[in-house]
Enzyme design. Structure first.
Site, PDB file in Angstrom:
ATOM      1  N   THR A   1      -9.193   9.523   8.219  1.00 32.09           N
ATOM      2  CA  THR A   1      -8.510   8.367   7.643  1.00 32.09           C
ATOM      3  C   THR A   1      -8.466   7.175   8.598  1.00 32.09           C
ATOM      4  O   THR A   1      -7.761   6.203   8.342  1.00 32.09           O
ATOM      5  CB  THR A   1      -7.071   8.737   7.269  1.00 32.09           C
TER       6      THR A   1
ATOM      7  N   LYS B   1       0.827  -1.203   0.000  1.00 33.66           N
ATOM      8  CA  LYS B   1       0.000   0.000   0.000  1.00 33.66           C
ATOM      9  C   LYS B   1       0.863   1.256   0.000  1.00 33.66           C
ATOM     10  O   LYS B   1       1.922   1.294   0.629  1.00 33.66           O
ATOM     11  CB  LYS B   1      -0.940  -0.009   1.204  1.00 33.66           C
TER      12      LYS B   1
ATOM     13  N   GLY C   1      -9.014   3.839  10.021  1.00 37.79           N
ATOM     14  CA  GLY C   1      -9.534   2.556   9.551  1.00 37.79           C
ATOM     15  C   GLY C   1      -9.362   2.292   8.075  1.00 37.79           C
ATOM     16  O   GLY C   1     -10.001   1.393   7.533  1.00 37.79           O
ATOM     17  N   THR C   2      -8.490   3.038   7.407  1.00 43.65           N
ATOM     18  CA  THR C   2      -8.326   2.833   5.959  1.00 43.65           C
ATOM     19  C   THR C   2      -7.767   1.443   5.639  1.00 43.65           C
ATOM     20  O   THR C   2      -8.226   0.786   4.713  1.00 43.65           O
ATOM     21  CB  THR C   2      -7.401   3.897   5.352  1.00 43.65           C
ATOM     22  N   GLY C   3      -6.772   0.995   6.410  1.00 44.99           N
ATOM     23  CA  GLY C   3      -6.181  -0.309   6.141  1.00 44.99           C
ATOM     24  C   GLY C   3      -7.156  -1.445   6.377  1.00 44.99           C
ATOM     25  O   GLY C   3      -7.233  -2.392   5.579  1.00 44.99           O
ATOM     26  N   CYS C   4      -7.919  -1.354   7.459  1.00 41.99           N
ATOM     27  CA  CYS C   4      -8.930  -2.375   7.764  1.00 41.99           C
ATOM     28  C   CYS C   4      -9.982  -2.418   6.661  1.00 41.99           C
ATOM     29  O   CYS C   4     -10.412  -3.494   6.214  1.00 41.99           O
ATOM     30  CB  CYS C   4      -9.612  -2.065   9.086  1.00 41.99           C
TER      31      CYS C   4
END
Length: 303
Positions: A230, A192, A232-235
């Site tokens: 932003t 990412k 919780g973007t990865g989850c």
């Protein structure tokens, strides 16, 4: 009179089912709650097993409380006694005992169901700096969890932690990063770009060919959004990817769909913020606190 009967167990009409193993975020922005929102928004059915309870809000993680291994075991036993998930998303795994009990269920399940998709989001440290995986569990995570994955979704700091490296996230480093993960048994890696030095948010998907060689990597680029929301973007990206794979999408299409969903949820995030406490007068809504990172608008399409 004609009677129509519906078989609730008819696999042909089953919803794409995703099991998420994640920490619980009471503020609703990340972790299990973000997974549940994402899977539901993308018309999947979410099965949830919390691995830990966190005390957190938009300003950061205050404390982490891993659930006892026997509680996680009981949850997994109940799930696998009754459901057959199409995809499994792993986020925060907390500690050595949690990983061990998860492996006792997932290793045989993945062997019995070779087409199940496993998306591993290596949640190691929160954005506010709180450790979310005990350092003593890192070796077990690398040795036994990574090879279970269909696709791994690290950001650049997580790449460096897992590979004990110092990459900057530049395009010329991507294949070297991927080779490091392939050597650890990971078949596909989505690196990412949110923490990279590139001017755009570029994610790189690198897949290992059946002959064991690197396929040319695929890039998925979006503009960088100037937003504080932003959390919780990865989850969200990982659970969206798991849901798209559960629907039967090929990996490249699934990544593109998940990336598009995340971008839209970020773009509309300002429309989905709760009522915050104003530090100055204890009333109203304040977005001027730079330490506050609000959640995404997971249901932008229906609001």
């Amino acid at each position: 009179m004609t009677h129509s009967h519906s078989n609730v167990n008819d696999a042909a009409h089953a919803l794409p089912t995703v099991l998420t193993l994640s920490g619980s975020d009471g503020s609703g922005g990340a972790g299990l709650q973000a997974d549940l929102k994402t899977i539901s928004a993308l018309q999947g059915y979410a099965l949830t097993v919390p691995t830990a309870i966190t005390a957190q809000n938009s300003r950061g993680v205050h404390s982490v409380h891993p659930l006892p291994a026997h509680v996680i075991k009981a949850q997994l036993q109940a799930i696998f006694d009754d459901y057959q998930p199409h995809a499994i998303k792993m986020g925060m795994l907390a500690n050595h005992a949690t990983i061990e009990v998860i492996l006792t269920f997932l290793q045989p399940y993945c062997q019995q169901h070779p087409h199940v998709h496993v998306v591993v989001d290596p949640v190691l440290v929160s954005s506010s700096g709180r450790a979310l995986l005990e350092p003593s569990a890192l070796d077990l995570f690398i040795q036994d969890i990574l090879p279970l994955s269909t696709v791994l979704t690290p950001n650049v700091p997580e790449v460096n932690r897992l590979l004990n490296a110092q990459f900057k996230g530049q395009a010329g480093e991507i294949e070297q990063m991927a080779q490091g993960f392939f050597a650890l048994g990971v078949p596909n890696v989505l690196i990412k770009g949110g923490h990279s030095v590139e001017p755009h948010a570029i994610d790189y998907l690198v897949m290992l060919s059946q002959q064991g060689t690197l396929n040319p990597h695929h890039t998925f680029a979006t503009a960088r959004l100037n937003t504080p929301h932003t959390h919780g973007t990865g989850c969200t990206l990982a659970s969206a990817l798991a849901t798209e794979l559960a629907k039967g999408q090929p990996l490249i299409n699934a990544v593109q769909n998940a990336k598009t969903y995340l971008f839209n949820a970020l773009s509309h995030a300002h429309n989905a913020q709760p009522r915050y406490l104003n530090i100055n007068n204890n009333t109203g809504h304040s977005d001027k606190d730079n330490s506050r990172h609000g959640g995404l608008n997971h249901f932008y399409a229906v609001r």
